[in-house]
Write a protein that holds these residues in place. Structure first.
Motif, short mmCIF file in Angstrom:
data_model
loop_
_atom_site.label_atom_id
_atom_site.label_comp_id
_atom_site.label_asym_id
_atom_site.label_seq_id
_atom_site.Cartn_x
_atom_site.Cartn_y
_atom_site.Cartn_z
N MET A 67 0.81 -1.19 0.00
CA MET A 67 0.00 0.00 0.00
C MET A 67 0.85 1.26 0.00
O MET A 67 0.46 2.25 -0.58
N SER A 68 1.98 1.19 0.68
CA SER A 68 2.81 2.40 0.74
C SER A 68 3.41 2.72 -0.63
O SER A 68 3.59 3.89 -0.95
N LEU A 69 3.66 1.68 -1.44
CA LEU A 69 4.19 1.93 -2.79
C LEU A 69 3.16 2.68 -3.63
O LEU A 69 3.50 3.65 -4.32
N GLU A 70 1.87 2.26 -3.56
CA GLU A 70 0.82 2.93 -4.32
C GLU A 70 0.66 4.37 -3.86
O GLU A 70 0.49 5.28 -4.67
N LEU A 71 0.72 4.58 -2.55
CA LEU A 71 0.60 5.94 -2.01
C LEU A 71 1.75 6.81 -2.50
O LEU A 71 1.53 7.93 -2.95
N ARG A 72 2.95 6.29 -2.44
CA ARG A 72 4.11 7.08 -2.87
C ARG A 72 4.01 7.43 -4.35
O ARG A 72 4.24 8.58 -4.75
N LYS A 73 3.66 6.44 -5.19
CA LYS A 73 3.52 6.71 -6.62
C LYS A 73 2.47 7.79 -6.86
O LYS A 73 2.66 8.67 -7.70
N HIS A 74 1.37 7.73 -6.11
CA HIS A 74 0.31 8.71 -6.27
C HIS A 74 0.78 10.11 -5.87
O HIS A 74 0.56 11.07 -6.60
N LEU A 75 1.44 10.22 -4.75
CA LEU A 75 1.95 11.52 -4.29
C LEU A 75 2.94 12.09 -5.30
O LEU A 75 2.92 13.29 -5.59
N LEU B 270 9.55 13.48 -3.73
CA LEU B 270 9.83 13.19 -2.32
C LEU B 270 11.11 12.40 -2.18
O LEU B 270 11.37 11.49 -2.97
N THR B 271 11.89 12.74 -1.17
CA THR B 271 13.04 11.90 -0.82
C THR B 271 12.50 10.71 -0.02
O THR B 271 11.35 10.72 0.45
N ASP B 272 13.33 9.71 0.16
CA ASP B 272 12.93 8.56 0.97
C ASP B 272 12.59 9.00 2.40
O ASP B 272 11.61 8.53 2.98
N GLU B 273 13.39 9.91 2.94
CA GLU B 273 13.15 10.41 4.30
C GLU B 273 11.81 11.14 4.39
O GLU B 273 11.05 10.94 5.34
N GLU B 274 11.54 12.00 3.40
CA GLU B 274 10.27 12.72 3.40
C GLU B 274 9.09 11.75 3.33
O GLU B 274 8.11 11.89 4.06
N PHE B 275 9.20 10.76 2.44
CA PHE B 275 8.09 9.82 2.32
C PHE B 275 7.89 9.03 3.60
O PHE B 275 6.75 8.81 4.02
N GLU B 276 8.96 8.59 4.23
CA GLU B 276 8.82 7.84 5.49
C GLU B 276 8.10 8.67 6.54
O GLU B 276 7.25 8.16 7.28
N HIS B 277 8.43 9.94 6.60
CA HIS B 277 7.76 10.82 7.57
C HIS B 277 6.28 10.97 7.20
O HIS B 277 5.40 10.86 8.07
N ILE B 278 5.99 11.20 5.95
CA ILE B 278 4.60 11.34 5.48
C ILE B 278 3.84 10.04 5.74
O ILE B 278 2.71 10.05 6.25
N HIS B 279 4.45 8.93 5.41
CA HIS B 279 3.84 7.61 5.57
C HIS B 279 3.43 7.37 7.03
O HIS B 279 2.41 6.72 7.29
N SER B 280 4.17 7.92 7.96
CA SER B 280 3.88 7.71 9.38
C SER B 280 2.55 8.33 9.82
O SER B 280 2.00 7.96 10.85
N PHE B 281 2.01 9.26 9.03
CA PHE B 281 0.74 9.89 9.37
C PHE B 281 -0.47 9.05 8.93
O PHE B 281 -1.59 9.31 9.34
N PHE B 282 -0.24 8.08 8.07
CA PHE B 282 -1.32 7.28 7.50
C PHE B 282 -1.52 5.97 8.24
O PHE B 282 -0.58 5.40 8.79
N LYS B 283 -2.76 5.49 8.20
CA LYS B 283 -3.11 4.15 8.69
C LYS B 283 -3.63 3.37 7.49
O LYS B 283 -4.02 3.95 6.48
N PHE B 284 -3.66 2.05 7.63
CA PHE B 284 -4.09 1.21 6.53
C PHE B 284 -5.27 0.36 6.95
O PHE B 284 -5.36 -0.07 8.10
N LYS B 285 -6.18 0.16 6.02
CA LYS B 285 -7.44 -0.50 6.35
C LYS B 285 -7.89 -1.35 5.17
O LYS B 285 -7.72 -0.96 4.02
N LYS B 286 -8.51 -2.51 5.49
CA LYS B 286 -9.10 -3.37 4.47
C LYS B 286 -10.57 -3.56 4.82
O LYS B 286 -10.93 -3.71 5.99
N LEU B 287 -11.40 -3.56 3.77
CA LEU B 287 -12.83 -3.82 3.94
C LEU B 287 -13.28 -4.82 2.90
O LEU B 287 -12.72 -4.89 1.79
N LYS B 288 -14.31 -5.57 3.24
CA LYS B 288 -14.88 -6.55 2.32
C LYS B 288 -15.98 -5.91 1.47
O LYS B 288 -16.53 -4.88 1.84
N LYS B 289 -16.30 -6.55 0.38
CA LYS B 289 -17.40 -6.13 -0.48
C LYS B 289 -18.66 -5.99 0.37
O LYS B 289 -18.92 -6.83 1.24
N HIS B 290 -19.42 -4.94 0.15
CA HIS B 290 -20.67 -4.61 0.83
C HIS B 290 -20.49 -4.01 2.23
O HIS B 290 -21.49 -3.64 2.84
#
Length: 189
Positions: A1-9, A15-35
């Motif tokens: 998921m972090s790869l997709e986020l980085r590509k999108h940003l 972004l440098t690797d350091e900048e992305f790691e810091h940005i990444h730390s603000f996000f949480k990850f979640k999975k949901l099922k259909k419906h």
């Protein structure tokens, strides 16, 4: 998921690797099922979501119980009840999963903190919000000025990848037409 986020940003900012790691730390990850619901009407929404996998729909249920689809969100799109998120009022829309979904989420508090610490991210979200506003304006104008056939053609041209992923009844609701009308239009085309 972090790869997709980085590509999108990095579609808008570098972004440098350091900048992305810091940005990444603000996000949480979640999975949901259909419906499953991501957001339900009357919830207080404090989070926005970036879709890394899957498809969601945002809808409003009117007083007669009819569902009106406001938007879809697939990979690389952002979704939330932005009125609730920005204004601190209860949600007026439901967002549910049309497919299994994987999301990156960020709270309003973390978004503000991250943007104040990194002006590249402030720029990113300003541009994204501007794109969203333009898309919303185009959708409203389309609903006001085009007929059902033209709306379906616009939708098919703008989002060809969604035609196969979304049931016809759901597309019909998004376009503001009946399922029967959409069938007649798509059969003629």
């Amino acid at each position: 998921m972090s790869l997709e986020l980085r590509k999108h940003l990095e579609e808008l900012i570098s972004l440098t690797d350091e900048e992305f790691e810091h940005i990444h730390s603000f996000f949480k990850f979640k999975k949901l099922k259909k419906h499953q619901y991501l957001i339900q009407e009357n919830e207080l929404v404090t989070t926005i979501y970036f879709v890394t996998k899957g498809l969601l729909k945002a809808s409003f249920i009117d007083k007669e119980g009819k569902e009106h689809i406001i938007q879809f969100a697939m990979e690389n799109w952002w979704i939330s009840d932005f009125q609730s998120f920005y204004n601190g009022m209860p949600s007026v829309i439901n967002i549910d999963c049309l497919e299994e979904v994987e999301l990156c989420s960020i709270s309003k508090e973390n978004l503000e903190k991250m943007c104040s610490e990194n002006h590249k991210m402030e720029h990113f979200f300003r541009v994204k919000n501007s794109f969203g506003y333009v898309a919303l304006q185009q959708r409203i104008l389309s609903l006001l000025t085009t007929n059902a056939k033209e709306r379906f053609e616009q939708f098919s041209h703008q989002y060809p990848q969604l035609i196969q992923r979304i049931p016809k009844a759901v597309i019909a609701s998004y376009l503001g037409v009946s399922r029967e009308t959409l069938s007649r239009i798509s059969n003629k085309l």
